[in-house]
Design an enzyme around this catalytic site. Structure first.
Site, PDB file in Angstrom:
ATOM      1  N   TYR A 435      44.635 -26.383   2.297  1.00  0.00           N
ATOM      2  CA  TYR A 435      45.299 -26.039   1.014  1.00  0.00           C
ATOM      3  C   TYR A 435      46.779 -25.667   1.153  1.00  0.00           C
ATOM      4  CZ  TYR A 435      43.397 -21.133   1.601  1.00  0.00           C
ATOM      5  OH  TYR A 435      43.038 -19.889   2.016  1.00  0.00           O
ATOM      6  N   GLU A 436      47.448 -25.584   0.035  1.00  0.00           N
ATOM      7  CA  GLU A 436      48.919 -25.377  -0.026  1.00  0.00           C
ATOM      8  C   GLU A 436      49.674 -26.456   0.746  1.00  0.00           C
ATOM      9  OE1 GLU A 436      49.730 -23.517  -2.231  1.00  0.00           O
ATOM     10  OE2 GLU A 436      48.000 -22.201  -2.406  1.00  0.00           O
TER      11      GLU A 436
END
Lengths: 593, 593
Positions: A435-436
């Site tokens: 994620y990110e």
């Protein structure tokens, strides 16, 4: 297993590696002092150890539930969140004038690391709220700041980050959520977002959603994106939560880990929102949130690695099996006495510390980029922050996975049994490289934008600093340190050679084919460099008889182990980076007919 | 996602890398023919694809349940097991005179690989039954063979392997289970065993438990251990399941993965059993089972890697995100067109094939060790089998973990969501480096016993063969092959240097400190060597215009990618292996005060 926040290691990284103290010179942190740092780290450690850590396993077992649009978090999370708000932790790193404590971001990262170690699922919520605060600080109107910041900075209201849609993940430009203007300056937003961390929960009285959406007639792709602020409850005339807005959780993901963190599918049906920043300025606004979140995710990698390490270390001291050649006392010996197990622990420890050092240096650079006195110094720091951000995110999260896997291995069969808890770290850790911005996206950012930034200035400056450390080690009176220099120098040369090869590719695909491997090498070398800086500082402490002398010795020992086992491999990785696009198998070779 | 057993790759590894055909010369496999191999692989693929693979995800979701000592396996497992028995798969690699099909072990491994790919939790059961058959074949009395083998070799009766106790894992000598002699030549066994795979289940009408226990006045440690055969139901006068024996499952472990496989805590209270092999000969008997199981666990690593690869490959062709520099057609492009993603896939593919090659060569060596005509040839093959076994087990299972982790990464956020299935592979794969001797134990076996075996003969012979392949590649008319030689040669030199360094350590701890890293290097180099053998064979096929020419090309391309990215790193790993015991941090540096 009892978690204890590693205050001494964190303090050493802050003081001697990231040189947080240097931030005082800017005058931006009048409150910052040794005593305050001590007090904050000690209090944060208590909160992490005593409040968050005990909820980690139960949170994993219970998970979150969704009923009629309401999410219930695991037992104890609500109370813990109330204590988080009460402690004022959310505002630590934000300006006093906005309601924060006006302390450096790096100190906030240190606190965040302890929280992530203690309970990654819980701490994801506060972590994302930080990002939204950043976005509002930079891009919010005065009115927005006045209305929202005081409530968000206390943590009373939490925040999310709403980017992803089913068809738009790494390629955020594909998003379809639509925003239509209303007469009163607000917007009506309609669409669906997925993977929304803490998108709905029962811990805060209101949730503020920064949402990326497309305005009418906006161009295709990332240029057509705007950022909107959509509160769960529209603030009333007194700024209190009022009317329920048309944004709600319609699903919870069933994930491999971080079960205590509600990952929501969010539906908006003409939800009311307001622009944050200019129309079509969504990508720039997003990157403000994103950069902060990327570094914070790196810190998650450090946190979970630290937790897994402590877990494995305790087990290795207690579990007795076999006869270790150099152990004292009768067999069976504690497995930590077996060289193979000790080496696994050493790898865990050394890489965790290297990852921490990279993240903290990145955070201090971000502080400097904002607050240094001269524009030149700010620009220098900004380049360093930007160069280190993808490395902090990707390398530290890969370390989180590697270290938690070693943690399982040290536990043997017990590692695969859920009751032990080692498996949870491994399951939790695995999301962080995703994620990110996946770690692949980080690598592409590093070789695409960051290497060439300012004509390669960030790389050049970094290499200069690394070579200064080579010199410092080579000329030390402690005979251990020149050994470090012997490893760091060729590693830095390899890093430079690889970087220059990548920068001079005519075909972008040739560089892209080696991006991930280059990022790995960058982290290996920069992490080793920072451990060497720590060793130089430790040698100074030894020479001056300052502080815990055993601890100072240990800094040198960890740097040496890292240098011999990780830095020593750096030159050997060059050819694998330079494989080029033609070196990748074609579809047929991959078995596609 | 639809799993399809990789028959072409398996066949190539059997024919061209492991040279299964050479086994015919011994005369031990009169039935073995090209057509039979084709028929068996095709049938096994059908069974894996159509019967086992569809039960993989549901098995994970449902898991097993224990009630009143009875274990219920997930829906469909019982029927699938009946089909397994009906197909005669269990007996494939066992002698015709014992009721088997009399085919080579390596062919059994090929079938087992497909089954493990399709459903690891299910296939663990049959895998362990194989081990017990081996133990009976070698150590069983004629009476035991006559009574048990016909039922076990069909799979009608299954088997376990009962070694571990809470205090006795890697250190099996610490086990406490006791055996007391009865008047009738049988024994009464009492104790508790943990981590017993398929210890109780509802698929077979009887379960045969080989159990390690201690006889009265037995010496301490491994010398005091004997192996007993304890049937769940005591065979009656007709050899049918009769009286229920006093061995039962009292618990099921809650594991991170392989949920469909019942991992039992087994309690024996004066359970009736019989010695397998001589009293106090338990360790030798155990190693017969263990060696077979170790190689089979390596094959599990291959199987799960193959499954994860197919899963990721399908997703990467279908999922569209972003603009890939060299892709045709309009963006967004399938992510497989992004060099970074293609490289991950290539790494998955190349390492999976290298792991397969190592396992199959090990299995052929085991066949040769039993059946070659001359004693000299049998001894040579035995040395090779023994040298390769720890590498097959540890390297291939580490590849299973690495490849399934890359599989998650390619899926991005979807990889972390359980519905996708990629997460299951990752969870399932993680047990394989632990059981049947942790990978650390394998590394210690490699550097302790296997390197020095016969004065280093196995190593010397292996190096000679690798150098022959270097020569074959260097002198090839295909200009791709000398490039392989350029990578293989220095890698082999590094392997030799590392091995000799380890063999000449005075302090055993110095070697032990580099054991795991040496095993990793060994696997890297031997895997690369075998892919080069495949490339040489492929070049022969190209030259002769024999068979699928595209496929032959692909063999060279995969070998080249592996050589450039894995073999190229081998020399750089030397110093990390040679770190020595003194190079490991002490307790203080690990944070123990």
């Amino acid at each position: 297993m009892t978690f204890r926040a590693p205050v001494q290691d964190i303090r050493f990284a802050l003081d001697e590696i990231a040189a947080m103290d240097g931030l005082k010179a800017s005058g931006a942190f009048p409150e910052l002092s040794e005593d305050l740092t001590t007090a904050i780290l000690d209090e944060a450690a208590k909160f992490a150890n005593d409040v968050l850590a005990p909820l980690n396993r139960t949170g994993d077992q219970q998970g979150c539930t969704l009923k009629d649009g309401e999410v219930t978090t695991p037992d104890g999370f609500k109370d813990a969140y109330a204590k988080y708000v009460e402690g004022g932790w959310q505002g630590l790193q934000f300006p006093a004038e906005a309601g924060g404590m006006g302390l450096p971001r790096v100190l906030g990262m240190a606190v965040m690391e302890m929280m992530q170690s203690a309970n990654m699922a819980f701490s994801l919520g506060p972590m994302l709220t930080n990002s939204a605060i950043e976005a509002l600080l930079v891009n919010g109107t005065d009115e927005q700041k006045a209305l929202y910041l005081p409530r968000i900075i206390t943590g009373e209201w939490s925040s999310t980050m709403q980017l992803t849609e089913p068809q738009a993940g790494s390629d955020v430009g594909l998003l379809k959520t639509k925003a239509e203007p209303n007469d009163d300056g607000s917007w009506s937003i309609t669409g669906q977002k997925i993977y929304i961390t803490w998108g709905e929960h029962d811990c805060a009285e209101n949730i503020i959603h920064p949402v990326l959406a497309r305005t009418p007639d906006a161009p295709e792709g990332t240029k057509g994106i705007s950022l909107f602020l959509i509160p769960k409850f529209l603030p009333d005339a007194n700024g209190n939560p009022g009317e329920r807005n048309a944004i709600k959780a319609i699903g919870l993901e069933h994930k491999m880990g971080i079960h205590g963190s509600p990952t929501c599918v969010m539906q908006m049906e003409n939800a009311k929102g307001w622009l944050i920043g200019p129309e079509l300025g969504g990508m720039a606004a997003m990157f403000i949130m994103m950069n902060s979140a990327r570094l914070a995710v790196g810190v998650q990698g450090v946190g979970i690695a630290e937790r897994a390490y402590q877990h494995a270390l305790a087990y290795a001291q207690e579990r007795r099996q076999g006869r270790a050649p150099d152990a004292e006392g009768p067999a069976p010996h504690p497995i930590i006495e077996h060289p193979d197990v000790r080496r696994m622990l050493a790898t865990m420890k050394a890489k965790t510390e290297a990852a921490r050092a990279i993240c903290y240096l990145c955070a201090v650079s971000a502080d400097e980029a904002e607050h240094e006195e001269s524009e030149e110094d700010r620009a220098f720091a900004k380049r360093r922050e930007e160069f280190l951000t993808p490395i902090a995110k990707a390398w530290a999260t890969d370390v989180g996975v590697e270290v938690s896997s070693l943690g399982i291995q040290i536990h043997g069969g017990m590692g695969f049994i859920e009751e032990t808890g080692a498996a949870q770290h491994y399951r939790d850790a695995r999301i962080a490289p995703i994620y990110e911005g996946t770690n692949g996206i980080q690598a592409i950012d590093l070789i695409g934008r960051k290497l060439s930034m300012g004509g390669g200035a960030a790389l050049k400056e970094l290499l200069e600093d690394i070579r200064q450390t080579v010199e410092d080690c080579a000329t030390s009176s402690n005979p251990e340190l020149p050994q470090l220099a012997k490893r760091l120098k060729p590693a830095a040369d390899a890093f430079e050679t690889a970087a220059k090869w990548l920068m001079t590719r005519e075909d972008r695909s040739d560089a892209l084919a080696g991006a991930t491997e280059f990022l790995a090498l960058s982290g290996d070398v920069i992490g080793g460099w920072l451990l060497c800086i720590g060793a130089v500082a430790a040698q100074r402490r030894l020479k001056e008889g300052q502080g815990d002398q055993d601890y100072a010795e240990s800094r040198i020992e960890i740097a040496r182990f890292y240098a011999e086992t990780v830095l020593s491999q750096a030159p050997g990785k060059l050819d694998s980076i330079r494989v080029g696009y033609e070196g990748l198998p074609d579809d047929l070779a991959l078995g596609i007919s």
